[in-house]
Design an enzyme around this catalytic site. Structure first.
Site, PDB file in Angstrom:
ATOM      1  CD  GLU A  17      88.406 -37.690  13.933  1.00  0.00           C
ATOM      2  OE1 GLU A  17      88.525 -36.476  13.676  1.00  0.00           O
ATOM      3  OE2 GLU A  17      87.316 -38.277  14.017  1.00  0.00           O
ATOM      4  CG  HIS A  77      88.574 -35.221  18.994  1.00  0.00           C
ATOM      5  ND1 HIS A  77      87.696 -35.436  17.958  1.00  0.00           N
ATOM      6  CD2 HIS A  77      89.810 -35.157  18.428  1.00  0.00           C
ATOM      7  CE1 HIS A  77      88.365 -35.514  16.810  1.00  0.00           C
ATOM      8  NE2 HIS A  77      89.644 -35.358  17.073  1.00  0.00           N
ATOM      9  N   GLY A 108      79.589 -31.834  21.314  1.00  0.00           N
ATOM     10  CA  GLY A 108      79.349 -33.278  21.374  1.00  0.00           C
ATOM     11  C   GLY A 108      77.892 -33.616  21.176  1.00  0.00           C
ATOM     12  CG  HIS A 153      75.438 -28.903  13.883  1.00  0.00           C
ATOM     13  ND1 HIS A 153      74.263 -29.157  14.551  1.00  0.00           N
ATOM     14  CD2 HIS A 153      76.352 -29.779  14.371  1.00  0.00           C
ATOM     15  CE1 HIS A 153      74.465 -30.134  15.429  1.00  0.00           C
ATOM     16  NE2 HIS A 153      75.723 -30.523  15.340  1.00  0.00           N
ATOM     17  CE  LYS A 169      82.016 -24.159  16.422  1.00  0.00           C
ATOM     18  NZ  LYS A 169      81.805 -25.624  16.297  1.00  0.00           N
TER      19      LYS A 169
HETATM   20  P1  FAD Z   1      78.425 -26.308  18.465  1.00  0.00           P
HETATM   21  O1  FAD Z   1      79.454 -25.502  17.768  1.00  0.00           O
HETATM   22  O2  FAD Z   1      78.082 -25.935  19.865  1.00  0.00           O
HETATM   23  O3  FAD Z   1      77.108 -26.274  17.557  1.00  0.00           O
HETATM   24  C1  FAD Z   1      76.047 -27.173  17.783  1.00  0.00           C
HETATM   25  C2  FAD Z   1      74.770 -26.580  17.208  1.00  0.00           C
HETATM   26  O4  FAD Z   1      74.327 -25.501  18.042  1.00  0.00           O
HETATM   27  C3  FAD Z   1      74.898 -25.987  15.812  1.00  0.00           C
HETATM   28  O5  FAD Z   1      73.693 -26.205  15.132  1.00  0.00           O
HETATM   29  C4  FAD Z   1      75.088 -24.492  16.057  1.00  0.00           C
HETATM   30  O6  FAD Z   1      74.640 -23.702  14.974  1.00  0.00           O
HETATM   31  C5  FAD Z   1      74.218 -24.296  17.285  1.00  0.00           C
HETATM   32  N1  FAD Z   1      74.668 -23.215  18.187  1.00  0.00           N
HETATM   33  C6  FAD Z   1      75.928 -22.936  18.554  1.00  0.00           C
HETATM   34  N2  FAD Z   1      75.943 -21.919  19.434  1.00  0.00           N
HETATM   35  C7  FAD Z   1      74.634 -21.549  19.630  1.00  0.00           C
HETATM   36  C8  FAD Z   1      73.980 -20.570  20.436  1.00  0.00           C
HETATM   37  N3  FAD Z   1      74.671 -19.743  21.217  1.00  0.00           N
HETATM   38  N4  FAD Z   1      72.618 -20.511  20.392  1.00  0.00           N
HETATM   39  C9  FAD Z   1      71.906 -21.351  19.605  1.00  0.00           C
HETATM   40  N5  FAD Z   1      72.481 -22.285  18.811  1.00  0.00           N
HETATM   41  C10 FAD Z   1      73.822 -22.384  18.843  1.00  0.00           C
HETATM   42  N6  FAD Z   1      81.610 -35.832  18.631  1.00  0.00           N
HETATM   43  C11 FAD Z   1      82.005 -36.566  19.692  1.00  0.00           C
HETATM   44  O7  FAD Z   1      81.177 -36.988  20.512  1.00  0.00           O
HETATM   45  N7  FAD Z   1      83.324 -36.874  19.902  1.00  0.00           N
HETATM   46  C12 FAD Z   1      84.300 -36.453  19.064  1.00  0.00           C
HETATM   47  O8  FAD Z   1      85.472 -36.745  19.265  1.00  0.00           O
HETATM   48  C13 FAD Z   1      83.922 -35.679  17.914  1.00  0.00           C
HETATM   49  N8  FAD Z   1      84.843 -35.217  17.042  1.00  0.00           N
HETATM   50  C14 FAD Z   1      84.449 -34.434  15.971  1.00  0.00           C
HETATM   51  C15 FAD Z   1      85.433 -33.925  15.118  1.00  0.00           C
HETATM   52  C16 FAD Z   1      85.068 -33.130  14.049  1.00  0.00           C
HETATM   53  C17 FAD Z   1      86.138 -32.577  13.128  1.00  0.00           C
HETATM   54  C18 FAD Z   1      83.694 -32.832  13.807  1.00  0.00           C
HETATM   55  C19 FAD Z   1      83.273 -31.992  12.628  1.00  0.00           C
HETATM   56  C20 FAD Z   1      82.715 -33.321  14.665  1.00  0.00           C
HETATM   57  C21 FAD Z   1      83.079 -34.123  15.758  1.00  0.00           C
HETATM   58  N9  FAD Z   1      82.132 -34.618  16.657  1.00  0.00           N
HETATM   59  C22 FAD Z   1      82.528 -35.379  17.722  1.00  0.00           C
HETATM   60  C23 FAD Z   1      80.702 -34.372  16.441  1.00  0.00           C
HETATM   61  C24 FAD Z   1      80.191 -33.145  17.216  1.00  0.00           C
HETATM   62  O9  FAD Z   1      80.322 -33.348  18.586  1.00  0.00           O
HETATM   63  C25 FAD Z   1      78.729 -32.943  16.833  1.00  0.00           C
HETATM   64  O10 FAD Z   1      78.621 -32.536  15.499  1.00  0.00           O
HETATM   65  C26 FAD Z   1      77.928 -32.021  17.748  1.00  0.00           C
HETATM   66  O11 FAD Z   1      76.541 -32.187  17.431  1.00  0.00           O
HETATM   67  C27 FAD Z   1      78.244 -30.549  17.610  1.00  0.00           C
HETATM   68  O12 FAD Z   1      79.419 -30.197  18.203  1.00  0.00           O
HETATM   69  P2  FAD Z   1      80.020 -28.720  17.938  1.00  0.00           P
HETATM   70  O13 FAD Z   1      81.176 -28.545  18.807  1.00  0.00           O
HETATM   71  O14 FAD Z   1      80.187 -28.476  16.508  1.00  0.00           O
HETATM   72  O15 FAD Z   1      78.767 -27.857  18.491  1.00  0.00           O
END
Ligand code: FAD
Length: 289
Positions: A17, A77, A108, A153, A169
């Protein structure tokens, strides 16, 4: 190539990455190191998306040059926080134009200087909604990756609920998962069992973050990851000697990777922090050079 195919055909996939440099820093600084990264034979390189979309153009440009100039498979990403449907579709369209087939779809985080950020302003509230949108988008038939959190998370209240959200997801159309950083491999192998129990069957790729300096403590505190006591001692031991800490971090990461691969992980995703020399050294320790 779609990464789903790569994971079907290769026993263990090595990926790196990288992140786009700040806008004031020329992209060439990063590109100077790409031939060196390529020489380490990654199966693909992923490019992060700046918080709140701040690096949007650069993410696409870097992914495109990796693929179209350097011949390295790329994954872009994409975060949906604060974005309209049109903005997301524009990015997807650019990726399609540049022949990028792989997207890591994320909710994000809001920009760090906006703690009261209003998530409801964006078209997509959670990553599963973005994933469903990409899956049916007319812009291209993407391979979709998503993030998994071994320790939950940081926003989640309960681990079992976080895992159910992860399943949402996957059900929305995910081909592979990449984990957040972690330092204890038992967390990863335990997570594989739990994911399988709830019907998550796609590859779950461990994300390995080397300890380059003592800032790892802030990073883990923000992201809700634990640091094993022996690593805390290591960081404290070398706190006045950054080069020795870096070397110890490389040793730890290399051994962690070796153990993950020996334990049957489908690959390793290495958070390189754009550091070519350290990445090379880690792969040497891991026996991948
Ligand atoms: P989600 O999967 O949407 O989850 C976020 C939170 O919401 C979790 O607590 C989940 O339990 C909760 N949730 C999900 N769905 C629901 C629902 N329907 N109702 C209530 N709660 C719910 N960030 C960046 O800005 N840029 C990047 O390039 C980037 N790359 C990353 C790469 C990796 C491998 C990882 C692990 C993280 C990366 N991140 C990046 C960080 C990421 O954006 C953050 O961790 C963000 O806070 C969560 O994104 P997510 O897609 O996991 O969110």
């Amino acid at each position: 190539m779609r990464l789903s195919r790569l994971f079907r055909n290769k026993k263990q996939v090595l990926s790196f990455e990288i992140f786009p440099p700040k806008p004031e820093v020329p992209l060439e600084n990063l590109f100077d190191s790409i031939p060196g990264f390529k020489a380490l034979s990654p199966d693909y390189i992923s490019v992060t998306y700046g918080a709140g979309g701040s690096s949007r153009g650069r993410t696409v440009e870097i992914a495109s040059r990796l693929k179209n100039t350097y011949g390295i498979e790329a994954m872009a990403h994409l975060t949906c926080v604060g974005h309209s449907v049109e903005q997301i579709d524009q990015v997807l369209e650019s990726l399609k134009q540049e022949n990028i087939k792989n997207v890591l779809a994320l909710r994000g985080d809001p920009p760090i200087d906006q703690p009261d950020f209003d998530f409801s302003k964006g078209a997509f509230r959670y990553a599963n909604e973005l994933i469903a949108h990409i899956r049916k988008a007319k812009e291209g038939d993407f391979c979709i990756a998503a993030a998994a959190y071994l320790e939950g998370h940081v926003d989640s209240k309960r681990l079992d609920e976080d895992r159910r959200r992860l399943k949402d997801k996957v059900d929305a159309g995910v081909d592979l998962l990449v984990t957040q950083l972690f330092f204890d491999n038992r967390l990863y192998f335990d997570f594989l069992d739990r994911a399988a129990q709830i019907g998550i069957n796609c590859p779950i790729v461990p994300g390995v973050m080397p300890i380059f300096n003592a800032r790892i403590k802030t990073m883990t505190a923000r992201s809700g990851c634990s640091i094993p006591a022996k690593l805390v001692l290591m960081i404290d031991k070398y706190q006045d000697n950054p080069e020795d800490l870096r070397k110890a971090g490389i040793e730890y990461a290399g051994k962690q990777i070796r153990e993950l691969l020996d334990g049957g992980a489908p690959g390793v995703h290495l958070y390189t922090m754009n550091r070519l020399k350290s990445t090379t050294e880690i792969l040497e320790v891991a026996g991948l050079r």
